[in-house]
Design a protein around this motif. Structure first.
Motif, PDB file in Angstrom:
ATOM      1  N   ILE A  52       8.183 -12.961  23.151  1.00 51.72           N
ATOM      2  CA  ILE A  52       7.586 -11.621  23.247  1.00 51.72           C
ATOM      3  C   ILE A  52       6.436 -11.679  24.244  1.00 51.72           C
ATOM      4  N   GLU A  53       6.550 -10.906  25.269  1.00 44.53           N
ATOM      5  CA  GLU A  53       5.538 -10.844  26.340  1.00 44.53           C
ATOM      6  C   GLU A  53       4.333 -10.067  25.822  1.00 44.53           C
ATOM      7  N   ASP A  54       3.192 -10.143  26.520  1.00 40.63           N
ATOM      8  CA  ASP A  54       2.063  -9.292  26.129  1.00 40.63           C
ATOM      9  C   ASP A  54       1.077  -9.067  27.256  1.00 40.63           C
ATOM     10  N   LYS A  55       0.426  -7.942  27.201  1.00 44.57           N
ATOM     11  CA  LYS A  55      -0.694  -7.596  28.090  1.00 44.57           C
ATOM     12  C   LYS A  55      -1.735  -6.906  27.229  1.00 44.57           C
ATOM     13  N   LEU A  56      -2.994  -6.946  27.678  1.00 48.55           N
ATOM     14  CA  LEU A  56      -4.065  -6.450  26.826  1.00 48.55           C
ATOM     15  C   LEU A  56      -4.816  -5.281  27.454  1.00 48.55           C
ATOM     16  N   ALA A  99       5.332 -16.046  20.817  1.00 41.94           N
ATOM     17  CA  ALA A  99       4.445 -14.910  21.084  1.00 41.94           C
ATOM     18  C   ALA A  99       3.483 -15.272  22.213  1.00 41.94           C
ATOM     19  N   THR A 100       3.204 -14.289  23.050  1.00 42.14           N
ATOM     20  CA  THR A 100       2.258 -14.484  24.150  1.00 42.14           C
ATOM     21  C   THR A 100       0.842 -14.214  23.655  1.00 42.14           C
ATOM     22  N   MET A 101      -0.064 -15.142  23.927  1.00 42.60           N
ATOM     23  CA  MET A 101      -1.472 -14.916  23.587  1.00 42.60           C
ATOM     24  C   MET A 101      -2.323 -15.475  24.720  1.00 42.60           C
ATOM     25  N   ILE A 130       1.557 -19.432  26.710  1.00 42.82           N
ATOM     26  CA  ILE A 130       0.156 -19.566  27.118  1.00 42.82           C
ATOM     27  C   ILE A 130      -0.081 -18.775  28.400  1.00 42.82           C
ATOM     28  N   VAL A 131      -0.891 -17.739  28.313  1.00 42.98           N
ATOM     29  CA  VAL A 131      -1.263 -17.020  29.539  1.00 42.98           C
ATOM     30  C   VAL A 131      -2.782 -16.961  29.633  1.00 42.98           C
ATOM     31  N   THR A 132      -3.251 -16.795  30.880  1.00 42.80           N
ATOM     32  CA  THR A 132      -4.707 -16.763  31.092  1.00 42.80           C
ATOM     33  C   THR A 132      -5.178 -15.333  31.355  1.00 42.80           C
ATOM     34  N   LEU A 149     -11.824 -16.242  38.797  1.00 40.71           N
ATOM     35  CA  LEU A 149     -10.791 -16.574  39.788  1.00 40.71           C
ATOM     36  C   LEU A 149      -9.718 -17.443  39.137  1.00 40.71           C
ATOM     37  N   ARG A 150      -8.520 -17.449  39.739  1.00 37.71           N
ATOM     38  CA  ARG A 150      -7.401 -18.179  39.150  1.00 37.71           C
ATOM     39  C   ARG A 150      -7.775 -19.637  38.860  1.00 37.71           C
ATOM     40  N   GLU A 151      -8.417 -20.266  39.856  1.00 38.08           N
ATOM     41  CA  GLU A 151      -8.812 -21.678  39.728  1.00 38.08           C
ATOM     42  C   GLU A 151      -9.654 -21.878  38.462  1.00 38.08           C
ATOM     43  N   ARG A 153      -9.833 -19.827  35.876  1.00 43.08           N
ATOM     44  CA  ARG A 153      -9.051 -19.490  34.678  1.00 43.08           C
ATOM     45  C   ARG A 153      -8.250 -20.702  34.214  1.00 43.08           C
ATOM     46  N   TYR A 154      -7.651 -21.411  35.168  1.00 43.62           N
ATOM     47  CA  TYR A 154      -6.855 -22.576  34.787  1.00 43.62           C
ATOM     48  C   TYR A 154      -7.746 -23.742  34.353  1.00 43.62           C
ATOM     49  N   GLU A 155      -8.921 -23.874  34.980  1.00 45.45           N
ATOM     50  CA  GLU A 155      -9.862 -24.918  34.546  1.00 45.45           C
ATOM     51  C   GLU A 155     -10.250 -24.667  33.087  1.00 45.45           C
ATOM     52  N   GLN A 221       5.064 -21.725  29.088  1.00 50.39           N
ATOM     53  CA  GLN A 221       4.123 -21.332  30.139  1.00 50.39           C
ATOM     54  C   GLN A 221       4.892 -20.839  31.353  1.00 50.39           C
ATOM     55  N   ALA A 222       4.216 -20.045  32.201  1.00 49.60           N
ATOM     56  CA  ALA A 222       4.920 -19.483  33.369  1.00 49.60           C
ATOM     57  C   ALA A 222       4.127 -19.668  34.661  1.00 49.60           C
ATOM     58  N   GLY A 223       3.358 -20.728  34.735  1.00 49.54           N
ATOM     59  CA  GLY A 223       2.560 -20.938  35.957  1.00 49.54           C
ATOM     60  C   GLY A 223       3.446 -20.964  37.194  1.00 49.54           C
ATOM     61  N   ALA A 224       3.017 -20.260  38.244  1.00 47.01           N
ATOM     62  CA  ALA A 224       3.826 -20.183  39.465  1.00 47.01           C
ATOM     63  C   ALA A 224       3.050 -20.722  40.669  1.00 47.01           C
ATOM     64  N   SER A 225       1.730 -20.511  40.685  1.00 44.79           N
ATOM     65  CA  SER A 225       0.890 -21.026  41.776  1.00 44.79           C
ATOM     66  C   SER A 225       0.829 -22.546  41.648  1.00 44.79           C
ATOM     67  N   PRO A 226       0.409 -23.265  42.711  1.00 44.77           N
ATOM     68  CA  PRO A 226       0.320 -24.731  42.589  1.00 44.77           C
ATOM     69  C   PRO A 226      -0.544 -25.146  41.396  1.00 44.77           C
ATOM     70  N   ARG A 227      -1.680 -24.467  41.204  1.00 46.45           N
ATOM     71  CA  ARG A 227      -2.553 -24.802  40.076  1.00 46.45           C
ATOM     72  C   ARG A 227      -1.853 -24.489  38.743  1.00 46.45           C
ATOM     73  N   GLY A 228      -1.129 -23.357  38.730  1.00 47.07           N
ATOM     74  CA  GLY A 228      -0.393 -22.956  37.529  1.00 47.07           C
ATOM     75  C   GLY A 228       0.729 -23.939  37.210  1.00 47.07           C
ATOM     76  N   ARG A 229       1.374 -24.450  38.245  1.00 46.49           N
ATOM     77  CA  ARG A 229       2.470 -25.417  38.019  1.00 46.49           C
ATOM     78  C   ARG A 229       1.933 -26.727  37.448  1.00 46.49           C
ATOM     79  N   GLY A 333      -4.222 -11.616  40.519  1.00 45.77           N
ATOM     80  CA  GLY A 333      -3.373 -11.441  39.333  1.00 45.77           C
ATOM     81  C   GLY A 333      -2.136 -12.312  39.430  1.00 45.77           C
ATOM     82  N   GLU A 334      -0.952 -11.761  39.095  1.00 46.72           N
ATOM     83  CA  GLU A 334       0.277 -12.562  39.076  1.00 46.72           C
ATOM     84  C   GLU A 334       0.821 -12.740  40.495  1.00 46.72           C
ATOM     85  N   SER A 335       0.359 -13.785  41.156  1.00 45.95           N
ATOM     86  CA  SER A 335       0.698 -13.970  42.574  1.00 45.95           C
ATOM     87  C   SER A 335       2.162 -14.365  42.764  1.00 45.95           C
ATOM     88  N   GLY A 336       2.702 -15.160  41.847  1.00 45.62           N
ATOM     89  CA  GLY A 336       4.089 -15.605  41.986  1.00 45.62           C
ATOM     90  C   GLY A 336       5.048 -14.417  41.975  1.00 45.62           C
TER      91      GLY A 336
END
Ligand SMILES: Cc1cc2nc3c(=O)[nH]c(=O)nc-3n(C[C@H](O)[C@H](O)[C@H](O)COP(=O)(O)O)c2cc1C
Length: 437
Positions: A52-56, A99-101, A130-132, A149-151, A153-155, A221-229, A333-336
């Motif tokens: 189940i996807e989610d957005k807030l 579930a997405t949180m 897991i989403v950021t 920033l994405r960097e 968020r992943y840190e 997880q759905a990381g697409a950017s290099p950091r996300g991967r 946002g979702e760059s991938g």
């Protein structure tokens, strides 16, 4: 052609069903019953999990207003996935429920406690996507003006995972002794504080729940950017992705496996599932007609662009539909998703981008035809990619019972006949189901 079975998962939103179409369910989805029935159908078809996807937030990027999102019910209303996952899990016995949180929204202690509770309630079949979070609009609901920033968020997410992993391990698996004779429920020597004091989080612990059947939820997880991967390769049991075609799918999976190997992880522990939106018919002609009809519907273009605007925070209403995009777009946002959509350099108009690949947003490879034709093609694609499976959904993420039946009673039997999908479950815990092959 591969004869190895593939993993199958289902991607849904806790939003209205295909309410505009003649085969929508025509009632309220909010008591969850429609979706619980969906989970039961997927279990009958031996899927690995439903996610189940989610957005807030309530989107208001498209045209600078909330009007289209609300009128068209695009990404809103959207209810909380955690209670629905629990209800689905308690109405099934083998299907995984994910579930997405967002790490931005939940304090780590609360999230670990919630995951542990749901994993116990579902007897070891809970997963956390897991989403950021990727929207400033969502950040504004959580004491922030803008997203980090994405960097960063992943840190933060890396430290977050460190904390929740410590919390899940703060009770030994045999801490609950339930010794009536000596009056001991929990052996105190098997429960410890974690005393985490890091750059972003301070958490003392221990967790106050018993160890759940899986100890920790399945991590999706759905990381697409290099950091996300990197993040996904470090933590995920299953990675969900949208690619443009078979070559990109293979490159993505190979890249994830390489990243996992580099940090000493067995890449076979990670199942990469690619999003697809098969269009099925009794004949190929019928399927192609259905596909054309779907894409030419007046709502399709606006629904696709308004949802894309919501997740990239770029207002696509400002661009000419019959012109190429004026420049390469970038987002925090979702760059991938954005990069896949814009196919920069292709010269395609915005309308062509929307129609391309069944909406371009969620389909990794085109699949149109009879159940047998689509099953055959899915087998070929998996053989080229190398594994592991697919995440099935619909182009604008709205679903009907009819579509579900086409997949569960048409496509899945055609896969099973070819040895490409499981015909029964062998395990009780979701992590074991994912690692079965
Ligand atoms: C199939 C799929 C499902 C996703 N589901 C969600 C979601 O439910 N909520 C969310 O905030 N982001 C979701 N995302 C976005 C990812 O978490 C991630 O932000 C995105 O893929 C971009 O990767 P990046 O953060 O590495 O740039 C999803 C992405 C994909 C491909």
């Amino acid at each position: 052609m591969a004869t190895k079975p593939m993993h199958l998962a289902w991607f849904m939103n806790f939003t209205p069903d295909e309410w505009r179409e003649p085969f929508g369910q025509g009632g309220s989805p909010w008591d969850g019953r429609f979706y619980i029935e969906m989970a039961q159908t997927l279990e009958r078809a031996c899927f690995d999990y439903i996610m189940i996807e989610d957005k807030l937030m309530v989107p208001q990027t498209y045209g600078g207003s909330r009007d289209i999102a609300l009128k068209n019910a695009m990404m809103v209303p959207k209810h909380d996935p955690a209670p629905l996952a629990t209800a689905m899990g308690m109405a099934t016995s083998r299907l995984g429920v994910v579930a997405t949180m967002s790490t931005m929204a939940y304090p780590p202690f609360l999230l670990a406690r919630l995951c542990s509770t749901i994993d116990s309630l579902t007897r070891g079949r809970f997963g956390w996507n897991i989403v950021t979070s990727a929207e400033d609009l969502a950040a504004k609901n959580f004491n922030m003006d803008k997203l980090p920033l994405r960097e960063t968020r992943y840190e933060m997410a890396d430290e977050y995972l460190e904390v929740v992993n410590k919390l899940f391990a703060s009770w030994d698996t045999d801490a609950v002794v339930l010794d009536r004779e000596n009056g001991i429920y929990v052996d105190p020597s098997k429960v410890r504080t974690i005393d985490h004091s890091g750059k972003h989080y301070q958490v003392r612990g221990p967790l106050n729940t018993v160890p759940s059947p899986q100890q920790k939820p399945l991590y999706v997880q759905a990381g697409a950017s290099p950091r996300g991967r990197d993040f996904a390769a470090r933590h995920a049991d299953s990675i969900i992705s949208v690619a443009s075609g078979v070559k990109e799918m293979k490159a993505f999976r190979d890249d994830i496996r390489l990243r996992a190997e580099k940090i000493g992880r067995d890449p076979d522990e990670i199942k990469v599932l690619f999003c697809i939106t098969p269009t099925l018919g009794e004949t190929e002609f019928e399927a192609r007609e259905k596909y054309k009809r779907q894409l030419s519907s007046e709502h399709f273009i606006i629904d696709t662009l308004s949802s894309l605007s919501a997740i990239t925070e770029i207002d696509f209403a400002q661009f000419e539909l019959d012109q190429p995009l004026p420049e390469k777009l970038v987002t925090n946002g979702e760059s991938g998703t954005l990069d896949k959509f814009q196919q920069w350099g292709s010269g395609k108009t915005l309308r062509e981008l929307v129609v391309d690949g069944g909406g371009g947003l969620v389909s990794s490879v085109e699949l149109i035809g009879t159940p047998d034709q689509v099953a055959e093609r899915m087998g070929e694609v998996m053989a080229e990619v190398g594994g592991d499976g697919f995440l099935i959904t619909t182009p604008v993420l709205r679903v009907s019972r009819r579509y579900l039946a086409e997949v569960a009673d048409g496509l899945v039997p055609a896969l099973q006949k070819r040895g490409l999908a499981r015909t029964s479950y062998k395990h009780e815990l979701l992590r074991d189901t994912l690692r079965e092959f």
